[in-house]
Write a protein that holds these residues in place. Structure first.
Motif, mmCIF file in Angstrom:
data_model
loop_
_atom_site.group_PDB
_atom_site.id
_atom_site.type_symbol
_atom_site.label_atom_id
_atom_site.label_comp_id
_atom_site.label_asym_id
_atom_site.label_seq_id
_atom_site.Cartn_x
_atom_site.Cartn_y
_atom_site.Cartn_z
ATOM 1 N N ASP A 64 0.831 -1.201 0.000
ATOM 2 C CA ASP A 64 0.000 0.000 0.000
ATOM 3 C C ASP A 64 0.870 1.256 0.000
ATOM 4 N N LEU A 65 1.913 1.261 0.831
ATOM 5 C CA LEU A 65 2.806 2.415 0.907
ATOM 6 C C LEU A 65 3.514 2.633 -0.422
ATOM 7 N N THR A 66 4.002 1.574 -1.040
ATOM 8 C CA THR A 66 4.694 1.695 -2.319
ATOM 9 C C THR A 66 3.768 2.303 -3.375
ATOM 10 N N ALA A 67 2.526 1.838 -3.420
ATOM 11 C CA ALA A 67 1.566 2.407 -4.372
ATOM 12 C C ALA A 67 1.343 3.889 -4.082
ATOM 13 N N THR A 68 1.232 4.241 -2.819
ATOM 14 C CA THR A 68 1.034 5.633 -2.441
ATOM 15 C C THR A 68 2.225 6.478 -2.852
ATOM 16 N N LEU A 69 3.437 5.992 -2.596
ATOM 17 C CA LEU A 69 4.640 6.757 -2.911
ATOM 18 C C LEU A 69 4.887 6.890 -4.407
ATOM 19 N N ASN A 70 4.358 5.980 -5.186
ATOM 20 C CA ASN A 70 4.519 6.064 -6.632
ATOM 21 C C ASN A 70 3.458 6.946 -7.278
ATOM 22 N N ALA A 71 2.583 7.512 -6.476
ATOM 23 C CA ALA A 71 1.612 8.504 -6.931
ATOM 24 C C ALA A 71 2.031 9.858 -6.351
ATOM 25 N N SER A 72 1.391 10.883 -6.799
ATOM 26 C CA SER A 72 1.687 12.224 -6.288
ATOM 27 C C SER A 72 1.220 12.357 -4.844
ATOM 28 N N PRO A 73 1.957 13.108 -4.030
ATOM 29 C CA PRO A 73 1.492 13.351 -2.656
ATOM 30 C C PRO A 73 0.105 13.996 -2.610
ATOM 31 N N THR A 74 -0.238 14.761 -3.639
ATOM 32 C CA THR A 74 -1.566 15.382 -3.648
ATOM 33 C C THR A 74 -2.664 14.333 -3.712
ATOM 34 N N GLU A 75 -2.386 13.189 -4.352
ATOM 35 C CA GLU A 75 -3.383 12.116 -4.412
ATOM 36 C C GLU A 75 -3.611 11.480 -3.040
ATOM 37 N N ALA A 76 -2.644 11.645 -2.139
ATOM 38 C CA ALA A 76 -2.776 11.122 -0.775
ATOM 39 C C ALA A 76 -3.279 12.213 0.180
ATOM 40 N N GLY A 77 -3.603 13.377 -0.377
ATOM 41 C CA GLY A 77 -4.176 14.435 0.443
ATOM 42 C C GLY A 77 -3.185 15.452 0.982
ATOM 43 N N TYR A 78 -1.945 15.437 0.459
ATOM 44 C CA TYR A 78 -0.931 16.383 0.929
ATOM 45 C C TYR A 78 -0.763 17.512 -0.076
ATOM 46 N N ASP A 79 -0.522 18.707 0.415
ATOM 47 C CA ASP A 79 -0.291 19.868 -0.435
ATOM 48 C C ASP A 79 1.210 20.030 -0.658
ATOM 49 N N GLU A 80 1.822 19.011 -1.245
ATOM 50 C CA GLU A 80 3.255 18.996 -1.517
ATOM 51 C C GLU A 80 3.466 18.502 -2.943
ATOM 52 N N PRO A 81 4.475 19.035 -3.635
ATOM 53 C CA PRO A 81 4.713 18.624 -5.025
ATOM 54 C C PRO A 81 5.411 17.269 -5.173
ATOM 55 N N ALA A 82 6.155 16.847 -4.148
ATOM 56 C CA ALA A 82 6.913 15.587 -4.239
ATOM 57 C C ALA A 82 7.075 14.988 -2.849
ATOM 58 N N SER B 97 6.181 11.178 8.133
ATOM 59 C CA SER B 97 4.919 11.626 8.722
ATOM 60 C C SER B 97 3.751 10.762 8.233
ATOM 61 N N HIS B 98 3.745 10.455 6.934
ATOM 62 C CA HIS B 98 2.669 9.638 6.362
ATOM 63 C C HIS B 98 2.640 8.244 6.999
ATOM 64 N N ILE B 99 3.816 7.628 7.149
ATOM 65 C CA ILE B 99 3.889 6.285 7.747
ATOM 66 C C ILE B 99 3.393 6.319 9.192
ATOM 67 N N LEU B 100 3.801 7.328 9.935
ATOM 68 C CA LEU B 100 3.370 7.434 11.331
ATOM 69 C C LEU B 100 1.858 7.649 11.415
ATOM 70 N N ASP B 101 1.333 8.548 10.595
ATOM 71 C CA ASP B 101 -0.105 8.844 10.625
ATOM 72 C C ASP B 101 -0.955 7.686 10.120
ATOM 73 N N THR B 102 -0.469 6.996 9.090
ATOM 74 C CA THR B 102 -1.270 5.948 8.440
ATOM 75 C C THR B 102 -1.146 4.591 9.115
ATOM 76 N N TYR B 103 0.083 4.230 9.510
ATOM 77 C CA TYR B 103 0.326 2.880 10.022
ATOM 78 C C TYR B 103 0.727 2.847 11.490
ATOM 79 N N ASP B 104 0.854 4.013 12.108
ATOM 80 C CA ASP B 104 1.278 4.126 13.507
ATOM 81 C C ASP B 104 2.616 3.420 13.733
ATOM 82 N N VAL B 105 3.529 3.611 12.765
ATOM 83 C CA VAL B 105 4.871 3.050 12.830
ATOM 84 C C VAL B 105 5.843 4.202 12.659
ATOM 85 N N GLU B 106 6.860 4.253 13.514
ATOM 86 C CA GLU B 106 7.831 5.341 13.453
ATOM 87 C C GLU B 106 9.194 4.833 13.010
#
Length: 75
Positions: free
Chosen positions: A21-39, A47-56
């Motif tokens: 799931d993370l690999t698919a997310t990272l291979n898409a734009s951050p905007t598709e995951a709801g972030y206002d970042e270009p890359a 931050s995404h891993i911590l928020d999504t999977y509660d893993v640091e």
């Protein structure tokens, strides 16, 4: 016989399904995951891993995660 038994290393903190799931997310734009970042940046991935999977992970480990996902260090 003396010697160390073969070791498999530290088990991954993300399950195979989470990594897929993370690999698919990272291979898409951050905007598709709801972030206002270009890359994806190491900070954003961490931050995404911590928020999504509660893993640091450490910030330094994010470069390895990005490379494993097939992304370059730039961004």
């Amino acid at each position: 016989m003396l010697g160390d038994a073969p070791r498999s290393g530290r088990p991954p903190r993300l399950s195979p399904e989470q990594w897929e799931d993370l690999t698919a997310t990272l291979n898409a734009s951050p905007t598709e995951a709801g972030y206002d970042e270009p890359a994806w940046t190491p900070e954003l991935v961490r931050s995404h891993i911590l928020d999504t999977y509660d893993v640091e992970y450490s910030h330094a480990h994010m470069y390895r995660m990005l490379a494993k996902a097939g992304l370059s260090r730039s961004g």
